[in-house]
Design a protein around this motif. Structure first.
Motif, short mmCIF file in Angstrom:
data_model
loop_
_atom_site.label_atom_id
_atom_site.label_comp_id
_atom_site.label_asym_id
_atom_site.label_seq_id
_atom_site.Cartn_x
_atom_site.Cartn_y
_atom_site.Cartn_z
N ALA A 254 55.34 46.46 77.15
CA ALA A 254 56.60 46.49 77.91
C ALA A 254 56.88 47.92 78.35
O ALA A 254 56.79 48.87 77.56
N ILE A 255 57.21 48.08 79.64
CA ILE A 255 57.55 49.38 80.20
C ILE A 255 59.06 49.43 80.35
O ILE A 255 59.65 48.64 81.11
N ILE A 256 59.72 50.32 79.60
CA ILE A 256 61.19 50.38 79.61
C ILE A 256 61.62 51.79 79.97
O ILE A 256 60.82 52.73 80.01
N GLY A 257 62.91 51.94 80.24
CA GLY A 257 63.48 53.24 80.57
C GLY A 257 64.77 53.08 81.34
O GLY A 257 65.24 51.97 81.60
N ARG A 258 65.33 54.20 81.73
CA ARG A 258 66.56 54.17 82.53
C ARG A 258 66.23 53.82 83.98
O ARG A 258 65.07 53.85 84.39
N PRO A 259 67.24 53.49 84.80
CA PRO A 259 66.97 53.18 86.21
C PRO A 259 66.35 54.38 86.94
O PRO A 259 66.67 55.54 86.67
N GLU B 264 65.58 53.68 95.89
CA GLU B 264 66.84 53.13 95.39
C GLU B 264 66.73 52.88 93.87
O GLU B 264 65.68 52.48 93.37
N ALA B 265 67.83 53.11 93.19
CA ALA B 265 67.87 52.86 91.74
C ALA B 265 68.22 51.40 91.48
O ALA B 265 69.05 50.81 92.18
N GLY B 266 67.60 50.81 90.47
CA GLY B 266 67.91 49.45 90.08
C GLY B 266 67.29 48.39 90.95
O GLY B 266 67.88 47.31 91.14
N ILE B 267 66.10 48.65 91.51
CA ILE B 267 65.45 47.64 92.36
C ILE B 267 64.99 46.46 91.52
O ILE B 267 65.21 45.30 91.87
N THR B 268 64.34 46.75 90.38
CA THR B 268 63.83 45.68 89.52
C THR B 268 64.99 45.04 88.76
O THR B 268 65.81 45.73 88.15
N ARG B 269 65.04 43.71 88.81
CA ARG B 269 66.08 42.98 88.09
C ARG B 269 65.50 42.06 87.03
O ARG B 269 66.02 41.96 85.94
N ASN C 237 42.07 42.38 77.61
CA ASN C 237 43.13 41.76 78.41
C ASN C 237 44.46 42.42 78.09
O ASN C 237 44.84 42.55 76.92
N ILE C 238 45.17 42.80 79.14
CA ILE C 238 46.45 43.49 79.02
C ILE C 238 47.49 42.70 79.83
O ILE C 238 47.20 42.22 80.93
N ARG C 239 48.68 42.58 79.28
CA ARG C 239 49.81 42.00 80.01
C ARG C 239 50.92 43.04 80.09
O ARG C 239 51.60 43.33 79.11
N LEU C 240 51.08 43.62 81.28
CA LEU C 240 52.12 44.61 81.51
C LEU C 240 53.41 43.92 81.92
O LEU C 240 53.40 43.01 82.76
N VAL C 241 54.52 44.33 81.34
CA VAL C 241 55.83 43.73 81.63
C VAL C 241 56.73 44.83 82.18
O VAL C 241 57.06 45.79 81.47
N ASP C 242 57.07 44.69 83.45
CA ASP C 242 58.00 45.63 84.08
C ASP C 242 59.43 45.13 83.85
O ASP C 242 59.73 43.96 84.06
N THR C 243 60.29 46.00 83.41
CA THR C 243 61.66 45.62 83.04
C THR C 243 62.66 46.36 83.92
O THR C 243 62.34 47.35 84.58
N ALA C 244 63.87 45.86 83.91
CA ALA C 244 64.96 46.51 84.64
C ALA C 244 65.43 47.75 83.88
O ALA C 244 65.34 47.82 82.65
N GLY C 245 65.92 48.73 84.63
CA GLY C 245 66.44 49.93 84.00
C GLY C 245 67.69 49.64 83.19
O GLY C 245 68.55 48.85 83.62
#
Length: 540
Positions: A181-186, A208-213, A226-234
């Motif tokens: 999981a990739i996390i962080g601020r917007p 723009e900030a907050g594009i990913t929801r 095998n890798i599963r990357l998870v992009d998360t919202a800021g």
């Protein structure tokens, strides 16, 4: 391999609602406002006996500039190219709009089977819209209600007929991937980092900030793994999160952290380890996940060596519970330092999954307690007995000791830090559970004590217990003088006859008589000694 189905249409027609129904989970965020979905999302689902790979897309907008809507349209077109079957959704309440007609012209160029769905057709108002749907040129529309589950049988029949000529290749099931999981601020660069790792513009990015929801997962292979990357919202501070949609995004991010194995915390190099970053790292530690720090936008740093040393020392000071976590400085835009991220992630995952032998643990425990014995609490020592690892991911250890509830927290921290240093477990969360030794199972009332043996009838009568009321009644029957002595609880000593009164007066005390062993009287001196007899026998 399952049939790939792309769900497309203009904004706010119910694509994500149908996606969640076919998947069987509330994966995609759903709200009344249009344009909630921005990235395309993949998930496995089914309808009847058909296995599907569903693709949820953003609402189609007819723009070609550099705006966010134009980039969302590019994501939808990529889903059209990837899908084997297309589900074109329209709103039966509003009827056919101009944007529906433009999108229908775009779909005719795909040369793929298209099924027209008239959603929100559970009310009488939708009758006119279903009739207008024939003008789009895709045959008879399928009237459904994604919210209430109506029309699913008709949808299954239409999909079965449309996919009869589609060849689905059978492939072996891949091994279980490592969830990252990739996390962080917007606006910290999370989506850009994923695009750089996989080598394509998979995630929607921009200034723009907050594009990913939504939390979007991407399957990828790195050096045969095998890798599963998870992009998360800021995630912003809780006090700043006011809108309902942002609250749903934050809840989706926390869910992604819960189901991840390794978490990558992406921070801006100029504002790393602020309050929100520390709270995110502490959340990862409480969830028991491996953590890797990433300082993004490193290509703009003028003094990289001193800055990296400063950030590493800051991580050690502010997050001592995650001491030794890997720290990677990189630039997602230029690709500088990105090659060091995956080796650090795999090393953190290996440490997170480690298992220590019980023999080595008890040898270490003897040395650690000999170096620093447990403190005495309330004047009593705490004696550690033995230690064992009960599970991994994260490493969890159980210490059996006497008076476990009295062991101070600072001594537990000493054991955890020494354990981390001795067995080379940097950065990974460690759980230490202290328990008291088990009681004797053969003691009366224990698990193996068995039923009580019959000892037979009592040979002697039980001692009679005299209650207070009976005692007062017995005392009332005594004569006056005896009653007074009984209440006083002592007998009055009688003066010894035959002694001169003057002698007793001079001494200031009287000579008492005590009862002998054979019932006779014995003389007692003034000093308290008993006179056993005379020195000379009496004369005849």
């Amino acid at each position: 391999m399952a049939l790939k189905v792309a769900i497309v249409g203009r904004p706010n027609v119910g694509k994500s609602t149908l996606f969640n129904r076919l998947v069987g989970k509330r994966l995609a965020l759903v709200d009344d406002r249009p344009g909630v979905t921005r990235d395309r999302r993949y998930a496995d689902g089914n309808i009847g006996d058909m296995d599907l790979t569903l693709i949820d897309t953003a609402g189609y907008e007819d723009v070609t500039d550099d705006s966010l809507e134009s980039r969302m349209r590019e994501q939808t077109e990529a889903a059209l190219e990837d899908g084997d079957l297309i589900l074109f959704m329209m709103d039966a309440r509003e009827g056919v709009t101009s944007l529906d007609k433009i999108f229908a012209d775009r779909l005719r160029k795909q040369h793929k089977p298209v099924i027209l769905l008239a959603n929100k057709s559970e009310s009488r108002e939708s009758g006119g819209g279903i009739g207008e749907a024939y003008s789009l040129g895709f045959g008879e529309p399928v009237a459904i209600s994604a919210e209430h589950g109506e029309g699913m049988a008709d949808l299954y029949a239409a999909m079965a007929a449309a996919s009869a000529d589609i060849f689905v290749e059978e492939v072996d099931e891949p091994d279980k991937p490592i969830r990252i999981a990739i996390i962080g601020r917007p606006n910290a660069g999370k989506s850009t980092l994923i695009n750089r790792l996989i080598g394509e513009d998979r995630m929607l990015t921009g200034p723009e900030a907050g594009i990913t929801r939504d939390s979007i997962s991407v399957d990828w292979e790195y050096e045969g793994q095998n890798i599963r990357l998870v992009d998360t919202a800021g995630m912003r501070r809780k006090a700043r999160v006011q809108e309902k949609l942002e609250k749903l995004s934050v809840a989706d991010t926390i869910r992604a952290i819960t189901f991840a194995e390794v978490v990558v915390l992406v921070m801006d190099k100029d504002d790393a380890f602020d309050t929100q970053d520390l709270q995110l790292a502490d959340l990862v530690e409480r969830e028991g996940r491996a953590l890797v720090y990433v300082a993004a936008k490193w290509d703009l740093e003028t003094e990289p060596q001193s800055k990296l040393a400063k950030l590493t020392q800051m991580a050690e000071d502010k997050l001592p519970q995650l001491k030794g976590s890997p720290f990677v400085a990189l630039s997602s835009h230029s690709g500088r330092g990105v090659e060091r991220l995956m080796p650090a992630v795999l090393q953190a995952h290996a440490t997170w999954s480690v298992k220590v032998k019980t023999k080595d643990l008890n040898t270490w425990l003897a040395m650690a307690t000999q170096r620093h014995p447990p403190p005495a609490v309330d004047g009593k020592r705490i004696k550690p007995k033995y230690m064992a690892q009960t599970k991994a991911r994260p490493p969890t250890f159980v210490l059996m000791a006497s008076r476990a509830e009295a062991m101070p927290e600072q001594y537990k921290r000493y054991l955890v830090n020494n354990l981390r240093e001795s067995f080379d477990l940097p950065g990974t969360p460690i759980r230490l559970i202290v328990k008291s030794g088990s009681e004797n199972p053969y003691a009366p009332g224990g698990s193996k004590s068995g039923p009580e043996r019959y000892k037979g009838d009592a040979k002697t009568a039980p001692r009679k217990v005299i209650r207070k009321a009976e005692r007062e009644e017995m005392l009332s029957n005594l004569p006056g003088k005896a009653l007074e002595q009984k209440k006083a609880g002592k007998t009055k000593l009688r003066p010894l006859a035959g002694l001169k009164a003057s002698a007793s007066k001079k001494a200031g005390s009287s000579v008492a008589v005590q009862k002998g062993a054979r019932g006779g009287a014995r003389q007692v001196s003034r000093s308290g000694r008993v006179r056993t007899g005379q020195k000379h026998p009496p004369k005849k």
